[in-house]
Design an enzyme around this catalytic site. Structure first.
Site, short mmCIF file in Angstrom:
data_model
loop_
_atom_site.label_atom_id
_atom_site.label_comp_id
_atom_site.label_asym_id
_atom_site.label_seq_id
_atom_site.Cartn_x
_atom_site.Cartn_y
_atom_site.Cartn_z
CG HIS A 95 -2.40 6.03 -0.52
ND1 HIS A 95 -3.21 5.22 -1.19
CD2 HIS A 95 -1.41 6.09 -1.43
CE1 HIS A 95 -2.71 4.58 -2.23
NE2 HIS A 95 -1.52 4.99 -2.38
CD GLU A 131 5.01 6.14 -10.78
OE1 GLU A 131 4.56 5.03 -10.53
OE2 GLU A 131 4.65 7.17 -10.01
CB CYS A 161 3.27 10.83 -7.30
SG CYS A 161 3.10 9.60 -8.67
CG HIS A 177 2.41 3.97 -1.68
ND1 HIS A 177 3.59 4.11 -1.39
CD2 HIS A 177 1.96 4.28 -2.77
CE1 HIS A 177 4.27 4.60 -2.63
NE2 HIS A 177 3.32 4.66 -3.63
CB CYS A 181 7.73 8.09 -8.67
SG CYS A 181 6.82 9.71 -8.58
CD GLU A 217 0.59 3.30 -11.18
OE1 GLU A 217 1.30 3.43 -10.10
OE2 GLU A 217 -0.48 3.83 -11.58
CG HIS A 239 2.79 0.70 -6.86
ND1 HIS A 239 3.55 1.48 -6.10
CD2 HIS A 239 1.96 0.86 -7.84
CE1 HIS A 239 3.13 2.62 -6.64
NE2 HIS A 239 2.11 2.31 -7.74
#
Lengths: 651, 651
Positions: free
Chosen positions: A134, A330, A410, A186, A332, A314, A262
């Protein structure tokens, strides 16, 4: 030329619906998150975020604690602060933020590297585990934050820090010999680099973003290659059997036709793809964006504008797979979907994108935060039975109440930065036109036709479906005002200074020619109505939901009793609207329904032949955005439908 | 005195319904599983089971491969072989099994220890990770296998091996100083030790089983203590945040009121508790068994007799939480439930336990194996949409087709041993009574009133609800025949030699006094009927299922088209029965239903206001036991119910 969002400095929001949420950002969330990041919230999971920076900066000694991307908490917080300082003068907050920026600067290594996990914990492992590390994701958020902070305060210090970081990334990754040909596990760095290009004009940042997007899924998968490397250490052992779809690296991005993996990673990547498609006038990339968008909104999106059907990982699953009680959805991911839709709308001037953006913002994003701004949902189910949302089961990810803070935090700061930057969703412009995407009361200034026009919007939307937009200082050669016609609007009417006027309707906008300062009014009808899902959506088959304008409604136990699965409604039932003081002022919906008689069943009977009969039951629905603001209880968006003529009710 | 099962040697099965399944054990499964354990099945996950024993025995060198409990594959296989050799003389099979027993003997350590994982991989870690190490679980299966093999062949070699192992366990675990006060992470040793007591008469084995049951959940949790030990190494990292409910060690067993945690562990433990309650005449323990049974069958069991609602951790969840499409419902858990119910029935002479045993055997256990005996289900959903059962999502555990073999292969051999020992479920006896629990054609001998009576049962159950039981060599002082009256039996009639006779009905049995050799006939009605779940079961609310006698029926896509969620039925619809050659002879069910019109929906529409209308559609249901024997497709047990009067069908 694509549309531009307005500078947040030029926008103020004074809206009966939105202000109570937006104001939470500076009054509650920013101070609360500051306390959280300093580990001062009793009972909340520790963050250790600032502590990590202090250790990396050498101000303290200690161990890194938290997720590999723990740094992004502070980045999203600073981004929200930047957006807030654009609109409000809050000297103490600015001073605190300046100090944090200094701390970040101190934590940064001499060559520009900035990631406290690797600085503290694995200094020799930089860039070696892009799949899980990340670093590029974190860098992306840092850059976004610095851009917002620069735009909000005019101060360059944070921008200079991330420019050094961005330069290091540009040196490290690329197709030249010695450079890494990898891409982020990501996605997010791409968005940051593109913003950096816009603010600096430095094309290399845009090219670097393009490099990451172009390399993705091409040739041997970078992440699988990393995992094969001797001594490779998995940060998340659950990814041992890595599915490259999870990170959208299964195919070159231009060949991707379905939204996979994701959900947050996916939509963040699509945002960058849309930006790059425009900047490079890359039709192939644009087409991929359109195909992916279409796959989401016609196959893989909840009515509430949320995405990601699988609790595990997710992620997106398959077409029409939209379970209501075990989905991830989610917060986000809805934010990312809104960001993607906004970009697509600005490029295409097609308001149908905003219909989805609006759905996401008014439902999932708002549901993600309590009305008091103190607790948050990560996961946004459309149906909850609190008793069975228990740990260590398939439903452990579904929380029936908002949580104070999260170890992996997040969503809360992401919601904060979204609310703090709401203005970007409201207005757009080009040289001679102003676009109104969302109806939100407030003021704005925009430079159009060489003049700074003043815009004043007045509305009680979404409770009342009308809006007045007053334009002052309209340029002599005139301008165009484009008002969005939502897909659900019926009998849309436009008037200038109180008189009906003509307009050109195109791709969901009503284009009105303006020659003088004036007030443009719009009104339409958007009564509460029942809506169904495509019958291919197994989970919703035989059910209806209720929408009113942009708002999805739901039933809550507090209004309708226990066991919402035993409730039916006839879809020709009349829905009556009730203005209420609940939730800071709202419209509640009442209608007749039916409830299964349960009294035939003895407590010890699990299966039996008892006849199913119904009795009438008045039902009350509240906006989904506000569920679980009155205690714990069952909730359901989709209600069983009694086919017409099907209520031989015994009452 | 509790009822005893009959010696399997005394039972032959010649039944139109069961023989085709039971015969698979010796004709297909035993040879197939033998090949699987020798890694000779192309495309199947490797087992390495025999290889591990060869390595442990020193015949080969190499690494251990497989799950920590990989040894249980061979144990369950040998148990099935033992049961089979009780009824059939198959010299080559017996020779192969004898060789395997020799191999096991060679692998055993000098002190009796026997577990190839620890012998090969962690020889110094014996008994240190009872939570995850499965040594006692594996030992339990070895003991069960040895008992069956001894009973089937009369050969003591395997029994001697496990007696040495059992003695080591008795020395190692106990309340004396220096002994470990632990208990198994996965219960099973208790059942084995109790069987060893029954075969040897050695009370210490019974006491040892009682020790494990009595210690469980008392004081500081043994597993949490293990995890705190320095240098403790987790075998399954996903258990890091260990929930003691998972292994039923959260409370002393007598205080447990609800079925919790991993379903197989739970029911294996309840089996041992029932045995011990009887042996020690322990009322508190018996009460706990009754309470737990009641919790399962009135709150936490599927209509198909399966248990374990959560895909994550294969476990019980909460009351009435019975989702149909993401449940675990492991085949092994239904086997354990049948074993538990059989014990309770034998102790209490209450046939209501057998109603549940029958449900589990006729539905979930049979569904667990393909009609050709070559593929198996671990997970037994009641509703499947194959498209969305994809890896790395919340539904990855749900397989829409039976699998050839599994890396963790508990279910296939467990089904095999269950089919091979079906006789124990059919008959029970005491000194003067013979009990018929299941109607299955065949012969049996039982020692009653000092004489060996001969029993011959003739039936076409479950297709035809009648059965004739001929008794020969009935003792002069007479005897009692107890025929089970299933809970679904209507108009139950009993006759002797063709003439209606009286009987005493008690707890689900019809007790008939027999004074001479004769034929006792029973008949009853059990027409196909719609059944509902308690409305508290959210997942089934507003739906009906169809049962016919012990069989649960389901809709399959091959008969009823795609999207079974769009299908409705009126519960006053007439169900017609059709004798069919399908599935080796069966009764299929036909009835009128309705189907949602889907043609209003354009491909790009996900949500819209299109009216929901229905058209008539003939529906066909097949036994759940036989689903997915005709290719991949959707399947559903529960069908949406159209409330009476609710079909304004447009057709």
């Amino acid at each position: 030329m694509k549309l531009q969002t307005l500078d947040l400095k030029q926008i103020t929001i004074n809206d009966a619906f939105w202000s109570k949420h937006v104001d939470l950002v500076r009054n509650e969330i920013i101070p609360y998150q500051w306390d959280a990041m300093n580990d001062r919230i009793p009972g909340a999971e520790p963050s250790h975020c600032l502590e990590n920076f202090k250790i990396a900066a050498g101000r303290k000694t200690g161990e890194f604690y938290g997720a590999v991307f723990q740094d992004t908490d502070i980045a999203k917080w600073l981004e929200a602060v930047g957006f807030t300082l654009a609109a409000y003068d809050i000297p103490e907050l600015e001073q605190t933020a300046d100090e944090v920026v200094e701390l970040i600067g101190e934590a940064q290594e001499a060559d520009g590297y900035l990631d406290t996990y690797f600085i503290i914990k694995e200094p020799d492992k930089r860039w070696q585990n892009l799949c899980e590390g990340h670093e590029l994701y974190t860098a992306g958020h840092m850059i976004e934050a610095a851009v917002a902070y620069y735009q909000g305060t005019g101060k360059r210090r944070f921008l200079d820090i991330v420019l050094k970081l961005a330069d290091l990334i540009c040196d490290t990754f690329g197709s030249k010999p010695g450079q890494l040909k990898g891409y982020p596990g990501h996605q997010e760095i791409e968005i940051g680099l593109i913003k950096l290009y816009h603010i600096t004009g430095e094309k290399k940042y845009l090219d670097q973003a393009k490099f990451f997007i172009d390399m993705r899924g091409v040739g041997e998968n970078w992440f699988l290659k990393e995992m094969k490397r001797p001594g490779h250490h998995m940060i998340f052992p659950e990814f041992a059997d890595y599915d490259t779809k999870y990170s959208q690296s299964h195919l070159p991005v231009r060949q991707q036709k379905t939204a996979e993996g994701h959900a947050v990673r996916a939509v963040y990547m699509y945002c960058a793809m849309a930006d790059l498609a425009y900047e490079y006038q890359d039709n192939g990339l644009m087409q991929a964006c359109e195909t992916l968008w279409r796959n989401i909104v016609t196959r893989r999106m909840y009515l509430t504008g949320s995405i990601g059907s699988s609790g595990l990982l997710e992620r997106f699953t398959t077409d029409y797979d939209l379970p209501n009680d075990c989905n991830y959805s989610e917060s986000c991911a809805s934010i990312g979907l809104a960001l993607f839709g906004l970009r697509m709308a600005n490029i295409t001037r097609d308001a149908s994108y905003i219909d989805v953006v609006e759905r996401a913002l008014y439902n999932t994003v708002l549901a993600g935060i309590a009305l008091d701004g103190k607790s948050f949902f990560y996961v946004n189910p459309l149906e909850v039975w609190p008793d069975n949302c228990i740990p260590r089961t398939s439903k452990e990810h579904v929380k029936p109440v908002r949580q104070k803070w999260f170890g992996v935090a997040c969503c809360p700061p992401n919601i904060a930065r979204t609310l703090a930057s709401l203005g970007q969703y409201i207005y757009a412009q080009d040289d001679h036109s102003l676009y109104i995407n969302l109806y939100v009361s407030g003021e704005a200034k925009a430079r159009i036709g060489g003049k700074e026009i003043q815009v004043s919007m007045e509305t009680r939307y979404p409770w009342i479906n009308s809006c007045k937009v007053t334009l002052r200082n309209v340029p002599a050669e005139g301008m165009t005002l484009a008002m969005r016609i939502p897909e659900y609007a019926e009998n849309y009417q436009v008037e200038i200074n109180g008189r009906a006027c003509g307009y050109r309707a195109e791709k969901g906008y009503a284009y009105v020619n303006i020659s003088n300062d004036c007030t443009v009014g719009i009104r339409f009808e958007a009564p509460a109505r029942f809506i169904r899902a495509n019958p291919k959506v197994r989970a919703d088959c035989g059910r209806v939901a209720i929408v009113r304008g942009p708002l999805v409604y739901c039933l809550e136990q507090i209004d309708n009793g226990e066991n919402l699965s035993a409730v039916y409604v006839k879809a020709d039932s009349v829905i009556s609207e009730e203005e209420s003081e609940l939730f800071g002022g709202s419209v509640l919906l009442r209608f007749d329904g039916y409830r299964m008689d349960e009294d035939r069943w003895d407590d010890h009977e699990l299966y039996a032949s008892h006849k199913m009969t119904l009795h009438k039951a008045p039902l009350k629905a509240v906006p989904y955005a506000y569920w679980n603001n009155r205690g714990i209880g069952e909730m359901s968006v989709w209600i069983k439908e009694l086919p017409a003529g099907g209520a031989d009710a015994e009452s």
